[in-house]
Design a protein around this motif. Structure first.
Motif, PDB file in Angstrom:
ATOM      1  N   GLY A  21      10.696   7.777  -3.821  1.00 53.78           N
ATOM      2  CA  GLY A  21       9.249   7.612  -3.776  1.00 53.78           C
ATOM      3  C   GLY A  21       8.690   7.462  -5.176  1.00 53.78           C
ATOM      4  N   LEU A  22       7.653   6.641  -5.297  1.00 59.32           N
ATOM      5  CA  LEU A  22       7.094   6.299  -6.610  1.00 59.32           C
ATOM      6  C   LEU A  22       5.588   6.514  -6.602  1.00 59.32           C
ATOM      7  CD1 LEU A  22       7.218   4.751  -9.422  1.00 59.32           C
ATOM      8  CD2 LEU A  22       6.789   2.688  -8.070  1.00 59.32           C
ATOM      9  N   THR A  23       5.120   7.247  -7.612  1.00 52.58           N
ATOM     10  CA  THR A  23       3.675   7.390  -7.833  1.00 52.58           C
ATOM     11  C   THR A  23       3.413   7.202  -9.310  1.00 52.58           C
ATOM     12  OG1 THR A  23       3.622   9.043  -6.075  1.00 52.58           O
ATOM     13  CG2 THR A  23       1.664   8.839  -7.427  1.00 52.58           C
ATOM     14  N   GLY A  37       0.800  -1.206   0.000  1.00 51.36           N
ATOM     15  CA  GLY A  37       0.000   0.000   0.000  1.00 51.36           C
ATOM     16  C   GLY A  37       0.836   1.260   0.000  1.00 51.36           C
ATOM     17  N   GLU A  38       0.122   2.393   0.065  1.00 54.12           N
ATOM     18  CA  GLU A  38       0.772   3.690   0.018  1.00 54.12           C
ATOM     19  C   GLU A  38       1.505   3.987   1.314  1.00 54.12           C
ATOM     20  OE1 GLU A  38      -2.563   6.255  -0.739  1.00 54.12           O
ATOM     21  OE2 GLU A  38      -2.881   6.664   1.385  1.00 54.12           O
ATOM     22  N   GLU A  41      -3.888  13.853  -2.796  1.00 54.06           N
ATOM     23  CA  GLU A  41      -2.643  13.101  -2.901  1.00 54.06           C
ATOM     24  C   GLU A  41      -2.813  11.704  -2.327  1.00 54.06           C
ATOM     25  OE1 GLU A  41       0.945  11.537  -3.356  1.00 54.06           O
ATOM     26  OE2 GLU A  41       0.463  13.508  -4.199  1.00 54.06           O
ATOM     27  N   ASN A  42      -2.382  10.710  -3.110  1.00 58.72           N
ATOM     28  CA  ASN A  42      -2.543   9.326  -2.673  1.00 58.72           C
ATOM     29  C   ASN A  42      -1.641   8.435  -3.496  1.00 58.72           C
ATOM     30  OD1 ASN A  42      -4.237   7.553  -4.812  1.00 58.72           O
ATOM     31  ND2 ASN A  42      -4.878   9.698  -4.934  1.00 58.72           N
ATOM     32  N   GLY A  43      -1.486   7.208  -3.072  1.00 60.34           N
ATOM     33  CA  GLY A  43      -0.894   6.165  -3.890  1.00 60.34           C
ATOM     34  C   GLY A  43       0.614   6.112  -3.941  1.00 60.34           C
ATOM     35  N   ARG A  44       1.310   6.929  -3.157  1.00 57.28           N
ATOM     36  CA  ARG A  44       2.779   6.915  -3.199  1.00 57.28           C
ATOM     37  C   ARG A  44       3.312   5.630  -2.572  1.00 57.28           C
ATOM     38  NH1 ARG A  44       6.949   8.635   0.618  1.00 57.28           N
ATOM     39  NH2 ARG A  44       8.792   9.423  -0.498  1.00 57.28           N
ATOM     40  N   MET A  69      -3.168   1.231  -8.045  1.00 53.68           N
ATOM     41  CA  MET A  69      -2.295   2.039  -7.199  1.00 53.68           C
ATOM     42  C   MET A  69      -2.971   3.307  -6.693  1.00 53.68           C
ATOM     43  SD  MET A  69       1.446   1.614  -9.003  1.00 53.68           S
ATOM     44  CE  MET A  69       2.355   2.209  -7.577  1.00 53.68           C
ATOM     45  N   GLN A  70      -4.170   3.582  -7.160  1.00 55.10           N
ATOM     46  CA  GLN A  70      -4.897   4.767  -6.690  1.00 55.10           C
ATOM     47  C   GLN A  70      -5.703   4.418  -5.440  1.00 55.10           C
ATOM     48  OE1 GLN A  70      -3.735   7.168  -8.806  1.00 55.10           O
ATOM     49  NE2 GLN A  70      -2.905   5.320  -9.761  1.00 55.10           N
ATOM     50  N   THR A  71      -5.655   5.263  -4.438  1.00 59.34           N
ATOM     51  CA  THR A  71      -6.481   5.088  -3.246  1.00 59.34           C
ATOM     52  C   THR A  71      -7.708   5.985  -3.392  1.00 59.34           C
ATOM     53  OG1 THR A  71      -4.492   4.718  -1.924  1.00 59.34           O
ATOM     54  CG2 THR A  71      -6.535   5.177  -0.734  1.00 59.34           C
ATOM     55  N   PRO A  72      -8.902   5.408  -3.410  1.00 62.03           N
ATOM     56  CA  PRO A  72     -10.096   6.182  -3.791  1.00 62.03           C
ATOM     57  C   PRO A  72     -10.697   6.978  -2.635  1.00 62.03           C
ATOM     58  CG  PRO A  72     -10.705   3.903  -3.438  1.00 62.03           C
ATOM     59  CD  PRO A  72      -9.216   3.974  -3.230  1.00 62.03           C
TER      60      PRO A  72
END
Length: 958
Positions: free
Chosen positions: A892-894, A832-833, A863-866, A854-857
């Motif tokens: 860090g990766l998004t 997870g992020e 900002e989310n998903g890192r 990878m997106q957190t809804p």
């Protein structure tokens, strides 16, 4: 009685039956739930002709009971946190008062006995007036409290019985029900007809105390009529009212919810009980259960379902309880009203400590300087004491209830004192809690909301600011402390959880707390073209609302755990597994009264993200509060970055989870090695008509941007400083960073290329990035070179120019890749992020997700998903192949199908549309998250300063 006066009365319901326990009886009970006839009006002064049995309701609609009428197309939901959605003039309410008229016809089943009967409403919002067969029974207020009417004279043994009910949205009771939730109306809990046989049992009270010194129990069961109590497992067969002393019983606790089945019987009726022996005391300023200090690892829970609002089902309640247990939660505060009685039965059965809160909040009076606040207005005394009475009487027999709460955010005053006096006299076995009177004049436990870590530590040390009254100050300092709301779980976050827990576990006076809150209150909705989303305040046309502040839970509305809940589970772990310092492990049992025999301990060894070995650890049973040292297993040699993960899992099925469910875990690095220096370039740089070939990359000589990597079109890098603000960045009730960032222009940076230098072995691009009207900015230097293995190296040096105030949202670079590259694999923390102060539940490993996954809804896009501490990542898709990125140091990766700017502009996830690119952001740092949406901001170690950073990356084709 005028049609207006009944719902504008200060008095408690005058014809209601005396409050009593919610009992499981063998007396006949007829549920009246189902489809009722329903008529909606915008005012409450409509004709009362519908109350007669002969009224023709064939033209009326049908509405389920239980339900809220706004969720079935009548009127609309509205959300406010504090402000009342009507003028304050208690007890008066507007003439524009949405009203629902209900009718329901039923027949008594065969065999229904003669004699008395009562009609029970478990919950009606906000006031209801009731008729049966044309006979007025009375009215009820106290939306989330039980009301019973005697219907003996009105009930027909033969033929149809017609029940008619008028429910108004606004009443005098609305002034004391301002509880930070959707304003939803109707009969939202069940309605029952209950036979009351002659000689039957009206009320039962259980006192089941436990002596932790002797292990014995004391049982007193009282009834309102002569009766016998039997507990077969304990050999108890006694008259009610008699005190039975038992030399040995097993106590009830949240960890070991031991219940004994009992009956209370007369010749006419038998009541079934589940008894738990336990004692709740305050000893030496410490709150104890069964003689041991309790540490609340808790959450605040509203009743909620995205389709049914507060009309929750048993399945909803059971799912909540199981999810709480699965995530190491041991306690729940019933914010801000008594829950459905079945929820408390489940807490008894599964094991959760409960702070049972009265149906009281007057928060909106703060906006008018608390003038006429019901908490101190003598006109409200009887009504508020009645609310406390109905709470205590209904729920008094539940062992899970360890504290009574007088209510929430209602100021202070004489009526709270009256409620406390009544409750203390009626039930001295449970301490009292109420947060808003910080003098603690009327309670036994000191509680506060949303204090900083520093303030919490001061209380733990007994060094909080003194009260003006020395006697009250001394009394409060002798009290245990409970952080009744903290770590506001709104959107991305909360941060700071581990730091809070460390304090709770360090200072005996600090007895934990309750995270706000359990679930987002988003109501399921659809766009015009049928796409589903969850609506929040303002989405239903409300003039006055508090937006998405209603979405501040650890669960998304569909009860999917958020990253915040996973972090909380990690922080709440009742077992700590840490390195012992001598090559072994220390396993500490943080349970209060349970050993570790119910757990198995497993280990997994991963080398470069690949599992190479696994096994079991032999761990002896560890008494509560004690530790044991365990040798590490003999492990095979590893050749890359290796990690040993040790898990504590359930050894057998529990009612709330299957065997193998992870309770606690830790991850230990083993022989991580530094990556080798990048190999030197194997080929010279080649220019070609304004383009520069560097290894597999093609750069635009004018802009210095990468335009192609192998066969993939690329656009980047572009310095990325902005992030779509989180709820905690916006901080509606805390210290907001977003306005500072926008004032500094970080959301409107301009990019200037100062120089592109092509040398024999690379390209150097110097840029300046700054906002208009400011002399501060950032200098970004990109140095490109080819690698001997057909790779492309990029070193990004970022420095500060002029005055640029921190903290910054983030510092990194973003690339636009083809949208067909929609699969991401990475070696780093996951799955997870994670941000600097979140992601506690993540572990280092090799993970795979699609870009969509990878997106957190979050309900409000932000900002989310890192993914954090990434060593390498591949982005692949299409017909195969893609791009690999390696970091000289972790990054860090998004990866998103839209830009951070698009994310910033969206109000709902359905506003976001994939734009044909995969936007890959690689960062050297991110600001923390904190909990400033309602509480403290980011702790200093997690702030991102405006200071130089470097990214050292290698790109290769895969």
């Amino acid at each position: 009685m005028s049609e207006r006066s009944w719902y504008e009365s200060f008095a408690p319901p005058p014809t209601a039956q005396p409050a009593r326990a919610w009992l499981d009886s063998d007396a006949p009970r007829l549920s009246l739930d189902g489809l009722w006839r329903f008529r909606y009006a915008e005012r409450a002064d409509g004709p009362l002709d519908f109350t007669g049995p002969a009224f023709d309701d064939a033209g009326w609609d049908r509405l389920p009971v239980p339900s809220h009428w706004q969720l079935h197309g009548y009127g609309a939901p509205a959300y406010t946190n504090i402000a009342y959605p009507f003028p304050l003039d208690p007890p008066r309410v507007p003439n524009e008062n949405p009203t629902g008229d209900y009718r329901h016809a039923f027949r008594l089943p065969d065999g229904w006995p003669g004699g008395r009967a009562v009609l029970r409403f478990a919950g009606a919002d906000s006031a209801a007036r009731v008729w049966l067969n044309g006979v007025e029974l009375g009215w009820t207020t106290g939306s989330r409290l039980t009301t019973e009417f005697d219907v003996t004279e009105a009930l027909r043994a033969d033929g149809d019985n017609v029940l008619a009910v008028r429910v108004v949205q606004w009443s005098a009771g609305s002034y004391v029900e301002d509880q930070d939730m959707w304003w939803l109306s109707g009969i939202f809990r069940g309605v029952d007809l209950i036979a009351r046989p002659d000689g039957g049992i009206g009320d039962v009270e259980v006192r089941a105390d436990y002596d932790h010194v002797t292990g014995g129990g004391t049982l007193t069961v009282a009834a309102d009529v002569p009766a016998r109590v039997r507990v077969p497992e304990l050999g108890v067969d006694a008259e009610c009212g008699e005190t039975v002393r038992l030399p040995r019983v097993e106590p009830w606790s949240a960890e070991r919810p031991r219940l004994y089945d009992a009956t209370v019987s007369t010749g006419a009726e038998t009541v079934t009980l589940r008894i738990g022996f336990r004692s709740v005391r305050i000893d030496g300023g410490v709150l104890t259960v069964n003689g041991r200090r309790v540490l609340f690892r808790g959450v605040n829970r509203h009743e909620f379902h995205p389709d049914r609002g507060r009309a929750v089902t048993e399945e909803d309640m059971l799912e909540d309880v199981r999810l709480m247990k699965q995530h190491n939660i041991n306690s729940v505060r019933t914010s801000h009203y008594p829950p459905h009685p079945r929820f408390l039965e489940l807490c008894d059965e599964y094991g959760l400590y409960v702070v049972d809160e009265c149906d009281l909040e007057t928060h909106g009076f703060d906006l008018v300087e608390r003038r006429d606040n019901p908490a101190d207005d003598p006109r409200w005394t009887d009504a508020l004491v009645d609310r406390m009475r109905r709470t205590v009487e209904r729920d008094k027999n539940h062992p899970s209830v360890v504290l009574w709460s007088l209510g929430n955010e209602s100021g202070s005053g004489r009526n709270l004192a009256a409620m406390a006096r009544w409750a203390r006299h009626r039930d001295p076995s449970r301490p009292l809690l109420y947060e808003r009177d910080w003098t603690c004049r009327d309670v036994d436990v000191y509680s506060r909301m949303y204090l900083t870590h520093a303030e919490i530590e001061a209380i733990g040390r007994g060094e909080e600011a003194p009260l003006d009254d020395p006697a009250l100050d001394a009394r409060r300092r002798a009290m245990p402390f409970v952080h009744v709301e903290y770590a506001h779980a709104m959107g991305n976050g909360p941060g700071g959880l581990a730091e809070y827990q460390r304090l709770y576990e360090t200072y005996p006076r600090l007895q934990g707390g309750f995270v706000w809150e359990w679930i987002d209150h988003g109501l399921r909705a659809r766009t015009a073209d049928g796409r589903e989303y969850f609506a929040y305040g303002g989405d239903f046309g409300e003039v006055l609302h508090d937006g998405n502040f209603v979405a501040d839970g650890l669960l998304f509305p569909d009860r999917t755990p958020s990253p915040g809940l996973l972090d909380l589970k990690k922080v709440f772990e009742p077992v700590r597994i840490t390195p012992s310092g001598d090559g072994g492990l220390t396993i500490r049992n943080g349970h209060v009264d349970s050993g570790l025999s119910h757990l198995d301990f497993r280990w997994i060894l991963e080398d470069g993200g690949e599992v190479v070995a696994r096994g079991a650890l032999e761990v002896t049973d560890v008494p509560p509060g004690e530790s044991v040292r365990v040798d590490l297993p003999v492990l095979p040699a590893t050749g890359a970055e290796a990690y040993l993960t040790v898990q504590a899992v359930l050894a057998a099925d529990e009612p709330w989870a299957k065997a193998g469910h992870e309770v606690a875990a830790t991850q230990l690095p083993l022989g991580a090695r530094r990556p080798p220096e990048p190999p030197p370039a194997r080929m010279a740089i080649r220019r070609d008509g304004g383009r520069v070939h560097v290894g597999p990359g093609l750069l635009d000589e004018r802009t210095g941007r990468l335009v192609r990597l192998g066969g993939w079109e690329v656009d980047g890098p572009r310095l990325q400083v902005w992030r779509a603000p989180t709820d905690n960045d916006r901080a509606p009730h805390g210290e907001a960073l977003e306005p500072r960032w926008r004032a500094a222009g970080l959301d409107r940076l301009t990019h200037r290329v100062d120089e592109v230098t092509v040398t024999g072995d690379g390209v150097v691009v110097r840029t300046r990035v700054a906002p208009a009207a400011s002399d501060g900015g950032l200098l970004a230097t990109y140095t490109w070179s080819a690698l001997a293995d057909d790779g492309l190296r990029l070193v990004v040096d970022i420095d500060v120019a002029g005055h640029l105030p921190g903290p910054l949202p983030m510092l990194g670079v973003v690339f636009a890749l083809p949208g067909e590259l929609d699969k991401v694999e990475w070696f780093g923390r996951g799955p997870g992020e994670a941000y600097p102060d979140t992601g506690l539940a993540t572990r280092t490993g090799r993970w795979f997700r699609t870009v969509a996954e990878m997106q957190t809804p979050y309900l409000f896009p932000q900002e989310n998903g890192r993914r954090a501490d990434v060593r390498w990542a591949t982005v692949t898709g299409g017909q195969g192949g893609g791009v690999r990125v390696d970091g000289r140091t972790p990054f860090g990766l998004t990866a998103r199908p839209w830009t951070a700017e698009a994310l910033d502009k969206a109000a709902h996830p359905t506003d976001l549309t994939a734009d044909g690119h995969t936007w890959l952001t690689l960062d050297a740092g991110h600001n923390g998250i904190g909990s400033a949406s309602c509480g403290p901001g980011v702790l200093p170690p997690y702030l991102l300063p405006a200071a130089p950073v470097r990214l050292d990356l290698a790109f290769r084709l895969v």
